[in-house]
Write an enzyme that holds these catalytic residues in place. Structure first.
Site, short mmCIF file in Angstrom:
data_model
loop_
_atom_site.label_atom_id
_atom_site.label_comp_id
_atom_site.label_asym_id
_atom_site.label_seq_id
_atom_site.Cartn_x
_atom_site.Cartn_y
_atom_site.Cartn_z
N SER A 110 0.87 -1.28 0.20
CA SER A 110 0.01 -0.03 -0.08
C SER A 110 0.82 1.22 -0.19
CB SER A 110 -0.89 0.07 1.17
OG SER A 110 -0.19 0.38 2.36
N GLY A 111 0.41 2.20 -0.57
CA GLY A 111 0.96 3.43 -0.67
C GLY A 111 0.88 4.15 0.75
N CYS A 170 -6.00 9.32 1.50
CA CYS A 170 -6.44 8.02 2.13
C CYS A 170 -7.84 8.01 1.64
CB CYS A 170 -5.94 7.71 3.44
SG CYS A 170 -6.66 6.38 4.08
N CYS A 182 -10.16 -4.62 3.18
CA CYS A 182 -10.60 -5.04 4.52
C CYS A 182 -9.65 -4.29 5.71
CB CYS A 182 -10.44 -6.50 4.83
SG CYS A 182 -11.37 -7.56 3.80
N SER A 183 -10.08 -3.08 5.68
CA SER A 183 -9.23 -2.02 6.12
C SER A 183 -9.08 -1.79 7.65
CB SER A 183 -9.53 -0.70 5.66
OG SER A 183 -8.79 0.33 6.24
#
EC number: 4.1.3.1
Length: 434
Positions: free
Chosen positions: A91-92, A195, A318-319
């Site tokens: 992920s960034g 984000c 699925c944060s």
């Protein structure tokens, strides 16, 4: 060396294969070959990863879907491979926070150098290569029960492309050259990108987002790699757009404008569905970023996409930005990913798993170590659990071996004609105590 005509004919034939069913390219094979140059270097790891990722998404995954974890170091990705994870997510957000080439800590707002994610992709692949060399040098080959397939596909975050279509084109090439198997692009305005779980997100017009997907696909075709392209929309939560120039967006634009000149939109699932449908012909997977772990919303999105594009692969974040137990009961959490898979979400990932596990575990150890009885807490919290995990395939207890000391002892011995008095493992504490 293949002629220009041979390359064109080969590419035209390739695009008729089932791999490209349902994929739209608004350019020709001649256009692609024109951009390649007379020598087109092979991107072996990207080729292998893309092919493996495609197979996993089409029946070869252990669970019927890929459930991935975010990693931000080669070592984290290595442990994922040993533990049985089937793909790595990069992920960034994690790169911005703790792995970027500016050597600084940033929020997830595209503030770091654009080549940072490709650099971490390369770093992870270099770790995979070393681990593979270590086991190969020990005589461990495919078919051996000890063999680990370290070359996991890497799914990398291109954010909003760090600019316009040319930036997206160059970034995609850099990802592929570093060995990424799949890359995702989102439909936010790059200069104020956020984000997906922050406020203030600004969409670009749908056609502009599509052009970035086309740019990314063109880059993959120019490199000659079947990289998977993931289209992400932030339209469920984003209520701003740069322009009202695209008729496709008109039904969602309210007419209100902000002090920056942006247009207000009606955020929500209908806007997200509209964009998902627009992106589907250009992408291999479609991802709708959500604000909560909402199965009903996920179902609505999946049903709308599949009504027009049956079987289209979907992705789901699925944060850790969700408070899972505040939103769902334990039973639903346990079945959440299987329910998503049943809807067609075949790539699921915990974006920030790597950084949360790394930062929390260090805090947990440091807190006990600083406040309590020193070494007792290291032994109880780290070393003994490591020993216990050996039965499951964990090997970093022998940390010298894990990073290649034995491999480079072999290199030394070969160079010195078969004998050496300066190899590192012989006489080490690892040899005598572990």
């Amino acid at each position: 060396m293949k002629t220009r005509t041979q390359q064109i004919e080969e590419l035209q034939k390739e695009w008729t294969q089932p791999r490209w069913e349902g994929i739209t390219r608004p350019y020709s094979a001649e256009d692609v070959v024109k951009l390649r140059g007379s020598v087109n270097p092979e991107c072996t790891l990207a080729q292998l990863g893309a092919a493996k990722m495609w197979r996993l998404l089409h029946g070869e995954s252990k669970k019927g879907y890929i459930n991935s974890l975010g990693a931000l170091t080669g070592g984290q990705a290595l442990q994922q491979a040993k533990a049985g994870i089937e793909a790595v997510y990069l992920s960034g957000w994690q790169v911005a926070a703790d792995a970027n080439l500016a050597a600084s800590m940033y929020p997830d707002q595209s503030l770091y150098p654009a080549n940072s994610v490709p650099a971490v992709v390369e770093r992870i692949n270099n770790t995979f290569r070393r681990a593979d060399q270590i086991q190969w040098s020990a005589g461990i080959e495919p078919g051996d029960p000890r063999y680990v397939d370290y070359f996991l596909p890497i799914v990398a975050d291109a954010e909003a492309g760090f600019g316009g279509v040319l930036n997206a084109f160059e970034l995609m090439k850099a990802m592929i050259e570093a060995g990424a198997a799949a890359v995702h692009f989102e439909d936010q305005l790059a200069s104020v990108k956020k984000c997906g779980h922050m406020g203030g997100k600004v969409l670009v017009p749908t056609q502009e987002a599509i052009q970035k997907l086309v740019a990314a696909r063109l880059a993959a075709d120019v490199t000659g790699v079947p990289t998977l392209l993931v289209a992400r929309t932030d339209a469920d939560a984003a209520d701003l757009i740069t322009s009202d120039c695209d008729p496709y967006d008109s039904e969602f634009i309210t007419g209100e404008r902000t002090s920056e000149g942006f247009f207000r939109t009606h955020a929500g699932i209908e806007q997200a569905i509209s964009r998902g449908l627009a992106y589907a012909p250009y992408a291999d997977l479609v991802w709708c970023e959500t604000s909560t772990p909402d199965l009903e919303l996920a179902r609505r999105f999946a049903q709308a996409i599949h009504a027009k594009y049956p079987g289209k692969l979907l992705a789901y974040n699925c944060s850790p930005s969700f408070n899972w137990q505040k939103n769902l009961d334990d039973k639903t959490i346990a079945s959440f990913q299987q329910q998503l898979s049943d809807m067609g979400y075949k790539f699921q990932f915990i974006t920030l798993a790597g950084i949360h596990s790394m930062w929390f575990n260090m805090f947990d150890l440091a807190n006990a170590y600083a406040q309590g009885e020193g070494m007792k807490h290291y032994v109880e919290k780290v070393q003994q659990p490591e020993f216990a995990a050996a039965k499951d395939g964990y090997t970093f207890v022998s940390h010298q071996q894990e990073v290649g000391t034995g491999y480079f002892d072999k290199v030394t011995t070969i160079i010195q004609g078969g004998t050496s008095s300066v190899t590192a493992l012989t006489g080490s504490t690892e040899e005598s105590q572990f």
